[in-house]
Write an enzyme that holds these catalytic residues in place. Structure first.
Site, short mmCIF file in Angstrom:
data_model
loop_
_atom_site.label_atom_id
_atom_site.label_comp_id
_atom_site.label_asym_id
_atom_site.label_seq_id
_atom_site.Cartn_x
_atom_site.Cartn_y
_atom_site.Cartn_z
N GLY A 74 0.83 -1.20 0.00
CA GLY A 74 0.00 0.00 0.00
C GLY A 74 0.87 1.25 0.00
O GLY A 74 1.98 1.24 -0.51
N CYS A 75 0.38 2.31 0.58
CA CYS A 75 1.12 3.56 0.64
C CYS A 75 2.48 3.34 1.29
O CYS A 75 2.59 2.76 2.37
CB CYS A 75 0.33 4.61 1.44
SG CYS A 75 1.22 6.16 1.66
N PHE A 76 3.52 3.81 0.62
CA PHE A 76 4.87 3.52 1.12
C PHE A 76 5.25 4.32 2.36
O PHE A 76 6.21 3.98 3.04
CB PHE A 76 5.93 3.66 0.04
CG PHE A 76 5.90 4.89 -0.84
CD1 PHE A 76 5.50 6.13 -0.38
CD2 PHE A 76 6.30 4.78 -2.16
CE1 PHE A 76 5.50 7.24 -1.21
CE2 PHE A 76 6.31 5.89 -3.01
CZ PHE A 76 5.91 7.12 -2.53
#
Length: 174
Positions: A10-12
């Protein structure tokens, strides 16, 4: 001995923040992997047209922390059963993936998925693929969560994951 691992969950921002707090991790870098565009920008990746995943390259001392332990951390900080999204972040760039750098990493990743699958009601959809070129994200993405704790996305999504990981992995937290 320094080794590397590459994970997409997902979002890093959250993934990178957690790994940077783990003993034995020398550096975690947010970036993009396994797409078709050279040197993609965040804006390009967000369109979903480059094929890249938001990912984190983890440089770690294998004498301090094992690849297997990194896999445990990775699977605890995202939902590996969500295809092409994590929570409200939707798109192929938010897919779950392990991008291996050698045969041993591939085998360990597949073994971990097989071990974890019985503990999930849904199928684990984490892709396990050879790592292609990893492109570091723009500088403003590096260390984003810790530098922007008041950001509304961070408050609602990333910070709770970060704090949960801090409790779960307290014994190896920096």
């Amino acid at each position: 001995m320094t080794q590397q691992a590459i994970f997409a969950g997902g979002c890093f921002w959250c993934v990178e923040a957690v790994f940077n707090q783990i003993k034995g991790v020398e550096k975690a870098t947010s970036g993009y992997i396994n797409g078709t565009t050279e040197n993609p920008t965040y804006k390009e990746v967000c369109t979903g047209e480059t094929g890249h995943a938001e990912a984190v390259k983890v440089e770690f001392d294998a004498t301090v922390i094992s690849y297997e332990k990194l896999l445990d951390i990775f699977f605890s900080i995202h939902n590996p059963t969500q295809l092409n999204h994590q929570g409200e972040d939707v798109g192929t760039q938010y897919r779950t993936g392990i991008y291996y750098l050698n045969d041993e990493q591939e085998q360990l990743a597949n073994k971990k998925i097989a071990e974890l699958q019985p503990h999930f009601a849904e199928k684990i959809v984490t892709e396990v693929l050879p790592a292609q070129t990893f492109y570091p994200a723009e500088d403003y993405h590096q260390g984003y969560l810790l530098q922007n704790p008041q950001n509304s996305y961070c408050n609602l999504v990333a910070t709770p994951k970060f704090l949960k990981a801090k409790v779960k992995f307290e014994e190896i937290w920096k």
